[in-house]
Design a protein around this motif. Structure first.
Motif: not given
Lengths: 546, 546
Positions: A89-92, A124-125, A128
């Motif tokens: 659920p989190a991160g790129k 990083y665009r 993750e």
């Protein structure tokens, strides 16, 4: 165990072509007895896919292509790179990952941890970073599979805080494989050999390395995939600037039957030459065009671009347009025609006088009483731009830009004039390198006319103009530029090296004042560690230090 | 405790001006009884400094500027943002940080943890994310000081894996302060209020928020600094699109004397109007120019740009050039002259016929037997480009580009022709919004001639040409474009919404085919969440899905 490395030229977003290449090489590998075949980083979609990665449909098509490839892996395993969704659920949204596929199914997904986000890189665009590391297992062997930058922290690269191999080595792998999309610069190949060698020796493991080859607009991949033994000694090196395919035998934890070799040191200029030809070829092939047009002035820059274009596309596909003005010297026209004769491309001669005069007339009431200056020089350059674009529009030629890096740097060029074009061929090659490139092109036969090489450079926009009227000599200029652009040194530091203060400050001011022009230049084939374009992101209305 | 918020317009790299502004406002705050004055994120150097951050000298100058500011903090404390060096041996070289300075010395350095690296943001290119969080202490109070994005994970933003306030709250702070450089889009302000409000209420703390204001080339900051009580209720809101300064009283852990207010809802078009004027003003002011030139066709796009430029720079600084051709209608010239009369800017009329004819003559031998087509239309547009650039070169005018977002999107514009210019004023404003903007500009008095607004849009590059000959009606076009560009939907998804399949595919193909043109367009003032330029990075020779 026989392991094949496939060093291929992918096309960003061209799933049909990339998938076909991968499948063809799986069959080839199988036919030649390989049990595992390895492709490059993001092979499925090409590198760099940039904001394609933000389209959900694009990610779905990557996965669909991977599944299609999987159908062809009966009796063989393969490894290739692709973007995969981050299901947490989190991160790129994505990982830069690799699939390890065996007998039709994905047996392992390896994710990249060290994400380059400097120069031309924006990982990083989209991605993750991986936090967990696990070796893949195949036929009783453990393989430490990593993706490109993940091996680049071996020298404690200050950019990164961990080193994935330090985790993987705890699982006692038998072999290292690294899949990469490592862009070319003429300084990059030696460093790459050193970094990979150091990995193999430090972890005391044989290492197979697979790079991409080919150009994606401005970014060029040079190939040069390699094999190292567990002492870090180079034992095989694949072709540079073209596709290649090799099968290695991995037995008793060694790559068998290969002797130590010396890394082939290719002179910088030869590398630049080959890179630019590949850059031109792939720009045309991947955008579906065949024919190029360029303005041929008789000077060395356009002569070099013309020669490279003829080598890349064939002289029958190159149209050189001579556009003399009243300020063009006779020798310029002769030099240009000599070149055309030497290389056999097509040419036209269109004098620009009528259009330049028309603008002078039209502007006369507005400019009344004002002396001719740079404005009128720019008008000439822009008339040439219009003619070349008209040829491009009418016949479907792609316009090649012929500005060199020294000119781009100091803004010695006319926006919408000689700065027109779809791709900047030599915009990352300094003028001093241009002269070396001319000699290199002429090494077997006279292609670039001698007079083009030896005469003093001139834009010929006013009577008896010479570059040296307004610029320092190119030897000095290029050194100052390299210190400022490549090395990011301050004017103070450059002056401290012994360069003349007034000159340094003037050059740096010229560079800074030209940012607004460079913002609107065509993409430039990147051959240095710091090219103008996506790898150098300067403010426009910022206040510069010089 | 009295706390001042200074919402200022910084200039990237202009240490002299930024430092002076900060020092002036420290003195002002002190004179008005404040004990602490708060400035924005990266106030010392402006935002975004981009690759300036890679020059060591630049970082040294940031520190020197901070030390100069510190000299002015006797009897007062201040907070401002600046890049600071990462002294650890690993990680990126810099932190995006804030200094808390009291009585001349730096008492605390707070570092940013959540680094935006999407759309126009590239913070991972330069900065290491903070891992440790500590409140600052001032006059017996604990302040949870955060930098911009660090408050933006309140809704469990999937981009980030932690939330700095969850750490800071453990230290039982009394007040939250957030310093920001939060770029404007016409959809951003409501979201910002919501996010900040939610932070205040979730942590049950009053919150002071300071944003930058002003434009840095394409990126515009709208200000709108705010104060919230511990229930998350908005209790004060500073000016939009201009500098502002306020002093708040913080007593008994509350911001005293302020009543709940409603966030001022400014209509999108009014926001866009004000943003574009600020964008023009700051482009000129920060690059040291006063005067603008533009081509005035009689159509709505150039009329709007002309009107905005006159509001931004004063009509005496705007030169409108009418450049009719044989295809220009009489009403176009009349409409353009009506506008000039309404707003009182300067104008010239230069017919392009002579130059266009000259090119036709010069190209006649090469184009023999070929019908006139887009080539000849482009020649006209490029003749206009040459004239405007000549005016710019001769008189030092800055050329304003007048392309709207719908045109930029579908490539309905001529590279090196009407796509010339130093800054794209309305390149992020869709054509349907352009009509609204015209009505908004006319709300108090007729500025844009009625006929300019109501006549069918036309490029007038051939007899009786209309935009609707080659493009769908703008209502439909703009909707499809927004789904594709802003929402990144696939053609399949857009068709599923009820748009006609052929139309959707054609529009998306036009957008994709125009990437090479957009690569060479001027920077575009960003007013939407997804503008063309640095926030949208698409491959050029990539194979697109449509």
């Amino acid at each position: 165990m026989k392991i094949a490395l496939a060093q291929l030229n992918y096309h960003i977003g061209n799933f049909e072509s990339n998938t076909k290449k991968i499948i063809d090489h799986i069959h080839k590998a199988k036919a030649e007895g390989a049990e595992l075949v390895v492709f490059a980083e993001l092979a499925i979609c090409g590198y760099p896919p940039r904001d394609f990665l933000e389209f959900e449909e694009f990610i779905e098509l990557c996965e669909a292509a991977a599944q299609e490839v999987a159908l062809h892996t009966q009796g063989i395993a393969c490894i290739f790179g692709l973007p995969v969704k981050n299901e947490l659920p989190a991160g790129k949204d994505l990982y830069n990952a690799a699939y390890f596929i065996e007998d039709g199914s994905v047996k392992a997904v390896v994710k990249k941890a060290l994400l380059p986000n400097y120069d031309v890189f924006d990982e990083y665009r989209y991605f993750e970073p991986a936090m967990n590391f696990e070796c893949i297992e195949f036929k009783g062997k453990k393989i430490a599979l990593t993706i490109c930058e993940d091996l680049w922290n071996i020298n404690n690269n200050p950019l990164y805080i961990h080193n994935p191999m330090d985790e993987l080595i705890k699982q006692e792998p038998d072999l290292m494989i690294n899949i990469a999309a490592s862009p070319f610069s003429y300084l990059h190949d030696d460093e790459r050999v050193e970094i990979l060698s150091k990995n193999a020796s430090q972890y005391h493991l044989p290492l197979l390395y697979v790079n991409q080859v080919g150009a994606q607009t401005e970014i060029i991949f040079d190939g040069g995939s390699m094999a190292f033994n567990k002492d870090g000694i180079l034992i095989d090196e694949m072709a540079y600037f073209k596709e290649d395919f090799k099968i290695y035998t991995f037995e008793q934890n060694e790559l068998k039957g290969l002797q130590p070799i010396t890394h082939q040191v290719i002179p910088d200029i030869a590398q630049i030459h080959d890179a630019l030809i590949l850059g031109i070829q792939d720009y045309f092939r991947k955008s579906g065009f065949q024919k190029a047009v360029l303005g041929l002035s008789g000077g060395i820059d356009s002569a070099i671009v013309c020669a490279l274009a003829c080598r890349a596309l064939g002289p029958e596909n190159v149209m050189a347009v001579l556009m003399p003005s009243k300020y063009s010297s006779d020798h310029s026209i002769k030099d240009a025609l000599d070149l055309v004769e030497n290389i056999g491309c097509k040419h036209e001669i269109i004098r620009i006088g009528e259009a330049a005069d028309a603008f002078d007339n039209m502007l006369a009431p507005v400019f009344e009483g004002l002396a001719a200056n740079l404005t009128e020089e720019n008008i000439q350059a822009r008339c040439r731009g219009i003619l070349l674009m008209a040829m491009s529009n009418k016949f479907g030629y792609i316009l090649l830009n012929t500005s060199n890096k020294s000119e781009c740097a100091v803004g010695y060029g006319t926006l919408y004039g000689d700065m027109c074009g779809a791709i900047g061929v030599i915009g990352d090659v300094y003028k001093t390198q241009i002269f070396q490139l001319a000699r290199f092109i002429n090494k077997d036969a006279a292609v670039i006319p001698e007079n083009t090489i030896v005469k003093p450079p001139s834009a010929e926009l006013r009577p008896d103009q010479k570059d040296s009227d307004s610029l320092p000599d190119y030897d000095t200029l290029d050194q100052v530029l390299m210190h400022y652009i490549e090395q990011k040194k301050s004017s103070r530091a450059i002056i401290a090296m012994g360069f003349e203060e007034t000159l340094v400050k003037r050059v740096i001011k010229l560079v800074n004042n030209a940012e607004f022009k460079r913002y609107q230049t065509p993409p430039i084939l990147r051959v240095s560690p710091k090219a103008f374009g996506m790898g150098r992101r300067m403010p426009i209305v910022g206040k510069y230090l010089a």
